[in-house]
Design a protein around this motif. Structure first.
Motif, short mmCIF file in Angstrom:
data_model
loop_
_atom_site.label_atom_id
_atom_site.label_comp_id
_atom_site.label_asym_id
_atom_site.label_seq_id
_atom_site.Cartn_x
_atom_site.Cartn_y
_atom_site.Cartn_z
N ASN A 32 58.64 19.85 55.14
CA ASN A 32 59.31 19.10 56.35
C ASN A 32 58.52 19.90 57.55
O ASN A 32 58.17 19.05 58.71
N THR A 33 58.10 21.09 57.72
CA THR A 33 57.35 21.67 58.79
C THR A 33 55.79 20.95 58.92
O THR A 33 55.53 20.59 59.96
N LEU A 34 55.29 20.77 57.77
CA LEU A 34 54.07 19.94 57.60
C LEU A 34 54.01 18.75 58.35
O LEU A 34 53.34 18.06 59.30
N ARG A 35 55.27 17.91 57.81
CA ARG A 35 55.56 16.52 58.37
C ARG A 35 55.64 16.50 59.75
O ARG A 35 55.08 15.83 60.64
N ARG A 36 56.57 17.53 60.49
CA ARG A 36 56.90 17.61 61.72
C ARG A 36 55.55 17.84 62.47
O ARG A 36 55.33 17.28 63.64
N ILE A 37 54.76 18.69 62.14
CA ILE A 37 53.54 19.06 62.60
C ILE A 37 52.60 17.89 62.87
O ILE A 37 52.20 17.62 63.98
N MET A 38 52.61 17.14 61.92
CA MET A 38 51.83 15.95 61.81
C MET A 38 52.33 14.88 62.71
O MET A 38 51.40 14.38 63.52
N ILE A 39 53.39 14.70 62.92
CA ILE A 39 54.07 13.86 63.89
C ILE A 39 54.06 14.17 65.42
O ILE A 39 53.68 13.64 66.32
N ALA A 40 54.28 15.42 65.64
CA ALA A 40 54.49 16.06 66.95
C ALA A 40 53.72 17.04 67.67
O ALA A 40 53.57 17.07 68.73
N GLU A 41 52.88 17.72 66.55
CA GLU A 41 51.85 18.88 67.23
C GLU A 41 50.48 18.90 66.83
O GLU A 41 49.71 19.59 67.40
N VAL A 42 49.93 17.82 66.41
CA VAL A 42 48.53 17.69 66.25
C VAL A 42 47.88 17.03 67.55
O VAL A 42 48.36 15.95 68.11
N PRO A 43 46.96 17.61 68.34
CA PRO A 43 46.49 17.40 69.33
C PRO A 43 45.52 16.11 69.36
O PRO A 43 44.64 16.01 68.46
N THR A 44 45.71 15.13 70.18
CA THR A 44 45.04 13.96 70.16
C THR A 44 44.74 13.67 71.72
O THR A 44 45.09 14.21 72.57
N LEU A 45 43.89 12.49 71.93
CA LEU A 45 43.60 12.18 73.28
C LEU A 45 44.12 10.71 73.61
O LEU A 45 44.34 9.78 72.61
N ALA A 46 44.74 10.53 74.74
CA ALA A 46 45.53 9.32 75.01
C ALA A 46 45.44 9.02 76.73
O ALA A 46 44.89 10.16 77.51
N ILE A 47 45.29 7.72 77.12
CA ILE A 47 45.26 7.65 78.55
C ILE A 47 46.39 7.93 79.25
O ILE A 47 47.60 7.56 78.77
N ASP A 48 46.06 8.89 80.12
CA ASP A 48 47.56 9.40 80.80
C ASP A 48 47.73 9.00 82.22
O ASP A 48 48.67 9.21 83.06
N LEU A 49 46.51 8.73 82.87
CA LEU A 49 46.72 8.15 84.31
C LEU A 49 45.67 6.97 84.51
O LEU A 49 44.54 6.82 84.06
N VAL A 50 46.46 5.91 85.01
CA VAL A 50 45.47 4.60 85.49
C VAL A 50 45.56 4.46 86.83
O VAL A 50 46.57 4.36 87.63
N GLU A 51 44.36 4.39 87.66
CA GLU A 51 44.29 3.79 88.90
C GLU A 51 43.70 2.62 88.93
O GLU A 51 42.73 2.22 88.74
N PHE A 52 44.47 1.75 89.69
CA PHE A 52 44.30 0.06 89.79
C PHE A 52 43.36 -0.05 91.14
O PHE A 52 43.85 0.52 92.29
N HIS A 53 42.44 -0.70 90.88
CA HIS A 53 41.68 -1.23 92.24
C HIS A 53 42.02 -2.34 92.62
O HIS A 53 42.02 -2.95 93.91
N GLU A 54 41.95 -3.42 91.85
CA GLU A 54 42.47 -4.69 91.81
C GLU A 54 43.15 -5.37 90.62
O GLU A 54 42.47 -5.07 89.38
N ASN A 55 44.13 -5.87 90.49
CA ASN A 55 45.19 -6.49 89.68
C ASN A 55 45.41 -7.75 90.12
O ASN A 55 46.69 -7.88 90.74
N SER A 56 44.93 -8.98 89.83
CA SER A 56 45.49 -10.22 89.88
C SER A 56 45.66 -11.11 88.87
O SER A 56 46.01 -12.19 88.89
N THR A 57 46.11 -10.26 87.56
CA THR A 57 46.90 -10.87 86.51
C THR A 57 48.15 -11.23 86.47
O THR A 57 48.95 -10.70 87.40
N VAL A 58 48.69 -11.88 85.62
CA VAL A 58 50.21 -12.11 85.53
C VAL A 58 51.15 -10.81 85.15
O VAL A 58 52.26 -10.87 85.35
N LEU A 59 50.44 -9.53 84.79
CA LEU A 59 51.21 -8.46 84.69
C LEU A 59 51.09 -7.47 85.61
O LEU A 59 49.94 -7.38 86.18
N ASN A 60 52.17 -6.74 85.83
CA ASN A 60 52.17 -5.85 86.86
C ASN A 60 51.34 -4.59 86.58
O ASN A 60 51.15 -4.33 85.28
#
Length: 320
Positions: A32-60
């Motif tokens: 269970n320790t190995l399973r929980r580490i794979m789910i919650a503690e393995v480091p990865t990269l993900a987009i954390d900040l988005v700066e919008f310069h122009e957005n005229s799409t249908v989504l906010n």
């Protein structure tokens, strides 16, 4: 002195997006320790900040930013660093000394798509903006557009869909990917599925089986919904099927059928199916941010570092 174990890992099947293996000579706490580490503690990269310069799409902006955060971001180390993960190349953003972000703690993506029209078309289909349109400033870090080649062949888009543009609409933004773990936010989770099952131990009581007729044996085989038993037509013996470990679900139907066949309630069962206490079947599927074997190796590395830290702290307490 506690019993010293030497856990073993046996690979059953391995693909970039999925791995199935057996963890043996261990116990539930380690599994269970190995399973929980794979789910919650393995480091990865993900987009954390988005700066919008122009957005005229249908989504906010918030909706698009949320979608961007869920795009798997993949780190491919150079040949000389094969076997390492993103923790060897990046610092957690909270530990970096830079003011906002730098190459040591983050990766920058740019996206600038405009649906240009000439005025000659009568009906225009919407333009799908996908992860393929993200331009990274680090060649070792790119979005994971598809989980597998089969998925890519069946897909209608060229990557993970973000938003659809209509004629004249534009989306221009800058996204910052950082390293983190799923304990902080689910977007850093590298696995879609990480489960384990107990290895089934199937014991057939030959002495009790001898009291059954051939018809009763066949009834016993047919009663089990998992089909983990089979009847040898030559010898008339019941045995476990070869893939019983993979299909066994520990249903009670077999137990009830045996109770009806016993001559006396206190007689032993004809077949007993129990859960092994030291052998576990793991199944791990990825989100695409890492290969399945990389997740397993990274989880073992995290566990090792945690145990080394605990051992060092205990040594420090002894010296006090």
């Amino acid at each position: 002195m506690p019993y010293q174990r030497f856990p073993r890992v046996e690979i059953l099947s391995i693909q970039p997006q999925e791995i199935k293996f057996i963890l043996s000579e261990s116990d539930t706490s380690v599994a269970n320790t190995l399973r929980r580490i794979m789910i919650a503690e393995v480091p990865t990269l993900a987009i954390d900040l988005v700066e919008f310069h122009e957005n005229s799409t249908v989504l906010n902006d918030e909706y698009i930013a949320h979608r961007m955060g869920l795009i798997p971001v993949r780190y491919q180390p150079a040949e000389s660093l094969k076997g390492s993960d993103c923790s060897d190349a990046f610092l957690p953003h909270r530990e970096c000394v830079c003011y906002e972000h730098c190459m040591r703690c983050s990766v920058e993506f740019e996206l600038d798509i405009t649906y240009k029209v000439t005025g000659e078309e009568d009906v225009l289909a919407p333009l799908t903006v996908t992860s393929k349109d993200l331009v990274s400033n680090n060649e070792l870090v790119q979005p994971a557009h598809f989980l597998s080649q089969d998925e890519q062949d069946e897909a209608q888009d060229e990557g993970v869909a973000i938003v659809k543009l209509g004629p004249g609409q534009r989306l221009k933004l800058k996204a910052i990917a950082r390293m983190g773990i799923s304990k902080e936010h689910a977007k850093w989770c590298p696995v879609a599925v990480a489960t384990y099952r107990f290895w089934p131990e199937i014991h057939i009581n030959d002495e009790q089986m001898a009291t059954l007729t051939l018809e009763q044996k066949q009834e016993l085989v047919d009663t089990c919904p998992d089909r983990i038993l089979e009847l040898d037509e030559v010898t008339g013996d019941i045995r476990a099927v070869d893939n019983a470990w993979d299909i066994c679900t520990y249903t009670e139907d077999l137990k009830f059928a045996q109770a009806a066949m016993k001559k006396r309630p206190e007689d032993d069962d004809f077949v007993t199916v129990t859960q092994s206490k030291d052998r576990f079947i793991f199944n791990v599927e990825t989100t695409g941010a890492m290969d399945a074997d990389e997740i397993l190796l990274s989880a073992i590395r995290v566990l090792r570092n945690r145990l080394n830290y605990l051992a060092q702290e205990l040594e420090n307490l002894k010296d006090m």
